[in-house]
Design an enzyme around this catalytic site. Structure first.
Site, PDB file in Angstrom:
ATOM      1  CB  CYS A   1      -0.966  -0.093   1.381  1.00 49.43           C
ATOM      2  SG  CYS A   1      -2.027  -1.564   1.319  1.00 49.43           S
TER       3      CYS A   1
ATOM      4  NE  ARG B   1       4.534   0.010  -1.766  1.00 47.19           N
ATOM      5  CZ  ARG B   1       5.288  -1.179  -1.543  1.00 47.19           C
ATOM      6  NH1 ARG B   1       6.235  -1.659  -2.249  1.00 47.19           N
ATOM      7  NH2 ARG B   1       5.173  -1.503  -0.494  1.00 47.19           N
TER       8      ARG B   1
ATOM      9  CD1 TRP C   1      -2.834  -6.164  -3.611  1.00 49.78           C
ATOM     10  CD2 TRP C   1      -1.699  -4.811  -5.183  1.00 49.78           C
ATOM     11  NE1 TRP C   1      -2.510  -6.654  -4.644  1.00 49.78           N
ATOM     12  CE2 TRP C   1      -1.700  -6.339  -5.679  1.00 49.78           C
ATOM     13  CE3 TRP C   1      -0.789  -3.882  -5.820  1.00 49.78           C
ATOM     14  CZ2 TRP C   1      -1.371  -6.526  -6.837  1.00 49.78           C
ATOM     15  CZ3 TRP C   1      -0.190  -4.039  -6.992  1.00 49.78           C
ATOM     16  CH2 TRP C   1      -0.536  -5.416  -7.633  1.00 49.78           C
TER      17      TRP C   1
ATOM     18  CG  ASN D   1       2.242  -0.158   3.530  1.00 46.37           C
ATOM     19  OD1 ASN D   1       1.750  -1.273   3.346  1.00 46.37           O
ATOM     20  ND2 ASN D   1       3.238   0.382   2.856  1.00 46.37           N
ATOM     21  N   GLY D   2       0.990  -2.424   5.875  1.00 41.77           N
ATOM     22  CA  GLY D   2       1.389  -3.712   6.923  1.00 41.77           C
ATOM     23  C   GLY D   2       0.346  -4.733   7.169  1.00 41.77           C
TER      24      GLY D   2
ATOM     25  CD  GLU E   1      12.471 -15.579 -16.992  1.00 43.84           C
ATOM     26  OE1 GLU E   1      11.801 -16.016 -18.055  1.00 43.84           O
ATOM     27  OE2 GLU E   1      12.450 -14.613 -17.010  1.00 43.84           O
TER      28      GLU E   1
ATOM     29  CE  LYS F   1      14.132 -11.748 -18.141  1.00 42.70           C
ATOM     30  NZ  LYS F   1      12.846 -12.541 -18.159  1.00 42.70           N
TER      31      LYS F   1
ATOM     32  CD  GLU G   1      13.696 -10.103 -21.918  1.00 35.06           C
ATOM     33  OE1 GLU G   1      12.681  -9.595 -22.516  1.00 35.06           O
ATOM     34  OE2 GLU G   1      13.526 -10.724 -20.933  1.00 35.06           O
TER      35      GLU G   1
ATOM     36  CG  HIS H   1      18.634 -36.983 -27.265  1.00 39.21           C
ATOM     37  ND1 HIS H   1      18.682 -38.452 -27.551  1.00 39.21           N
ATOM     38  CD2 HIS H   1      18.456 -37.008 -25.797  1.00 39.21           C
ATOM     39  CE1 HIS H   1      18.708 -39.230 -26.677  1.00 39.21           C
ATOM     40  NE2 HIS H   1      18.298 -38.303 -25.574  1.00 39.21           N
TER      41      HIS H   1
ATOM     42  CE  LYS I   1       7.017  -5.448 -17.874  1.00 39.63           C
ATOM     43  NZ  LYS I   1       7.812  -6.312 -17.578  1.00 39.63           N
TER      44      LYS I   1
HETATM   45  C1  AGP Z   1       9.913 -11.154 -20.384  1.00 44.23           C
HETATM   46  O1  AGP Z   1      11.179 -10.615 -19.867  1.00 44.23           O
HETATM   47  C2  AGP Z   1       9.121 -10.428 -21.172  1.00 44.23           C
HETATM   48  N1  AGP Z   1       8.998  -9.496 -20.483  1.00 44.23           N
HETATM   49  C3  AGP Z   1       7.904 -11.437 -22.010  1.00 44.23           C
HETATM   50  O2  AGP Z   1       8.631 -12.585 -22.266  1.00 44.23           O
HETATM   51  C4  AGP Z   1       6.760 -11.543 -21.225  1.00 44.23           C
HETATM   52  O3  AGP Z   1       6.854 -12.453 -20.179  1.00 44.23           O
HETATM   53  C5  AGP Z   1       5.518 -11.629 -22.199  1.00 44.23           C
HETATM   54  O4  AGP Z   1       5.575 -10.744 -23.344  1.00 44.23           O
HETATM   55  C6  AGP Z   1       4.337 -12.197 -21.354  1.00 44.23           C
HETATM   56  O5  AGP Z   1       3.793 -10.976 -20.896  1.00 44.23           O
HETATM   57  P1  AGP Z   1       2.818 -11.268 -19.832  1.00 44.23           P
HETATM   58  O6  AGP Z   1       3.062 -11.815 -18.540  1.00 44.23           O
HETATM   59  O7  AGP Z   1       2.234  -9.445 -19.439  1.00 44.23           O
HETATM   60  O8  AGP Z   1       1.589 -11.639 -20.561  1.00 44.23           O
END
Ligand code: AGP
Length: 600
Positions: free
Chosen positions: A2, A27, A75, A99-100, A476, A480, A483, A499, A595
């Site tokens: 919060c 938050r 939240w 908050n808490g 993952e 990372k 990208e 394989h 994003k």
């Molecule tokens: C990964 O670092 C990316 N930001 C990307 O793979 C992301 O996870 C994907 O586009 C899915 O997004 P979402 O979790 O908002 O659905």
């Protein structure tokens, strides 16, 4: 999760509170509210959802002049997001924002009800204001009443309290959650906030309150209850404040993981079981299997969960990439629980997959970070990950909170299905509570990844390898790196290298080997030996030294593979980030990416 603000002074109190809450909205934003004090009158405005709703309410009201005010963006932890549960909370003549979490609120509430107090919300916070008034009615001294109140609370509580019984003051206390007090740029002005950014430009000097420190502020004095505080200078750049001194949002968010995972677990674990107020046991009625759909990092969290659902809940589980699922003409039957995972709740492919499941009459659940997003609106059930806003395009804390929610969910299901012994449940719950510790970043581990990164700026590719849940973690790690560094990387199950991919092995092929002590160590060790025999450059991440490694990142010894998982996650995030920084890339906004991917 919060945000708190407070103001004493002669400027526009309402504006400071609303602007401040806007800065803190990341938050949490299931509701917001402010309480404004003008001598003998307290006006309160609350609204559900984002801050704009509160702003609208205020825009349509006639406002007085106020010298004092407190505000909060929430939240939900205890009690659903409703206007009644929104802060500030009211007694007879006082208001509080908090908050808490008050751990002993139930016993306090019973005691206060006995003493004749009426409660209107389902929150833990409401006990604070009633407790205060209970003492004030007896003692007729607001400072004493506030101190008595504080002494009775257990848990985490950062608080601002105002009262008609002493209408020129704000009572404050910090324990567990952050709270800052500032002298404003104007004469006779005191500001409060739970983080720097609402204060930037409006104050120069602040006290970052330590746990256990509180006091009383009026426009011309701040009286602390103890001497354990010191004034410091507030940063002047909002960007800097927002990044908390870190070089990139990704770095800040990587460091934040320990805290947000604690927030994510808040109120959801007790000694015997997992509690999710937002779902109920009937969710599994008639369900024989689980299908998970997601994209990118969220897909990796889903893959991790598939191991846990089968291992702990004993429910068949398969996972699909949403963009593939959409067009494969999948067979959907109503004995399947359809789970989508998404940080944003807006990813087009995942949203479409959810629509398909709904149209086919499947029960749906979304694990999401953004309330009120398209997916949370569409899905039958939602579990929020409470990670706070994630600004770096490369997901970090979204993944750790998703994985924690999914692990908790596998235990929640295990309990319903009676597929887990009490002993195993206890040890899983114990391990879960240790996750925030595994996500803490030591200087030495960060320094190590920084130093090593300079050796991994070239080559013809990276293989991140692991087994079991460490395979999705390898995926993952590779994502990372790809990208943000633009280097070619693949995640692979280590047993599968022989394989085909092992043909690529040479000194310019970098193998990042995830070698947990508590899960299939010997199996992965022999896979890495095979790669080493073909002269691949090996960087192993493990608590156990491995003599064939060219480079070695030592993680801590623990007794649960998931704790190793989270520590290795942090190592992979830091490693990619340090490589990206050395290559001079834009860590937070890598090329060609967005994003939230709201197109197909
Ligand atoms: C990964 O670092 C990316 N930001 C990307 O793979 C992301 O996870 C994907 O586009 C899915 O997004 P979402 O979790 O908002 O659905």
């Amino acid at each position: 999760m919060c945000g708190i603000v407070g103001y004493i002074g002669s400027k526009d109190t309402t504006k400071f509170l609303l602007d401040g809450l806007k800065e803190l909205e990341y938050r949490g934003y299931d509701s917001a509210g402010i309480a404004l004090l003008n001598k003998d009158r307290i006006d309160v405005f609350k609204a559900l959802g984002k801050l704009n709703n509160l702003q609208d309410k205020i825009d349509h009201s006639t406002l007085d002049e106020y010298d004092i005010g407190i505000g909060h963006t929430r939240w939900a932890t205890h009690g659903k997001p409703t206007e009644l549960n929104a802060h500030p909370h009211l007694g007879e003549y006082s208001y509080v924002v908090h908050n808490g979490i008050i751990e002993n609120y139930k016993e306090l509430k019973d005691e206060l009800i006995e003493a004749g107090h009426n409660f209107v919300s389902q929150t833990d916070t409401e006990v604070i204001v009633h407790l205060f008034e209970n003492y004030q009615n007896k003692l007729n001294d607001t400072t004493k009443a506030f101190k008595e109140t504080i002494s009775r609370l257990q848990g985490a509580f950062s608080i601002l309290l105002i009262s008609k019984a002493n209408p020129e003051k704000i009572f404050f206390f910090k324990h567990g959650s952050p709270l800052i007090i500032a002298r404003g740029n104007e004469e006779e002005e005191v500001l409060f906030s739970s983080s720097d950014s609402p204060l930037i430009g409006l104050a120069k000097e602040v006290v970052y309150l330590e746990d256990g420190i509180g006091g009383v502020a009026s426009k011309n004095s701040i009286d602390f209850f103890s001497d354990d505080y010191s004034w410091s200078t507030l940063p002047t750049s909002k960007q800097f404040a927002q990044k908390n001194g870190f070089r990139f949002f990704m770095e800040k968010e990587t460091y934040e993981q320990s805290d947000v995972v604690s927030d994510c677990m808040l109120g959801r674990i007790n000694d015997e079981e997992i509690i999710f107020d937002e779902i109920d046991k009937s969710l599994l009625d008639g369900i024989k299997e689980i299908k998970i759909c997601a994209c990118g990092t969220s897909y990796h969290a889903g893959l991790t969960a598939s191991y846990l659902f089968e291992r702990l809940s004993k429910i068949k589980c398969n996972v699909e990439i949403a963009s593939e699922f959409r067009y494969k003409e999948p067979l959907l039957t109503d004995d399947t629980l359809f789970i989508v995972i998404s940080q944003s709740g807006e990813t087009a492919d995942t949203l479409e997959a959810l629509k398909m499941a709904k149209n086919n009459g499947l029960k749906s659940l979304v694990i999401c970070n953004v309330d009120n997003s398209s997916m949370t609106r569409m899905s039958d059930y939602t579990i929020l990950t409470r990670a706070g806003i994630e600004k770096g395009v490369a997901s970090t804390k979204a993944f750790s909170t998703q994985t924690v929610v999914l692990w908790m969910l596998s235990l929640y299901f295990a309990k319903i299905k009676d597929s887990i012994s009490n002993e195993l449940m206890k040890s899983e719950l114990h391990a879960l509570r240790e996750v925030p510790k595994s996500l803490l970043i030591s200087n030495s581990i960060h320094e190590k990844t920084k130093r090593l990164s300079k050796r991994y700026l070239h080559g013809h590719g990276f293989f991140f390898i692991g087994r079991d849940v460490f395979f999705p973690l390898a995926l993952e790690g590779a994502l990372k790196l790809k990208e943000i560094s633009y280097l070619h990387a693949e995640g692979y199950p280590s047993g599968e290298m022989k394989h085909g991919p092992i043909a690529l092995a040479d000194p310019e092929l970098f193998t990042i080997a995830l070698m947990p002590e508590n899960l299939l160590y010997d199996k992965i060790k022999s896979n890495v030996e095979e790669l080493s025999a073909r002269d691949s450059t090996i960087c192993s991440i493990s608590p156990l030294e491995f003599e064939l490694s060219d480079d070695f990142i030592k993680t801590q010894k623990t007794d649960h593979y998931m704790l190793e998982f989270f520590e290795m996650l942090v190592v992979l995030q830091l490693f990619s980030m340090e490589i990206s920084i050395r290559l001079g890339n834009d860590v937070d906004m890598p090329r060609n990416l967005a994003k939230s991917v709201t197109v197909e």
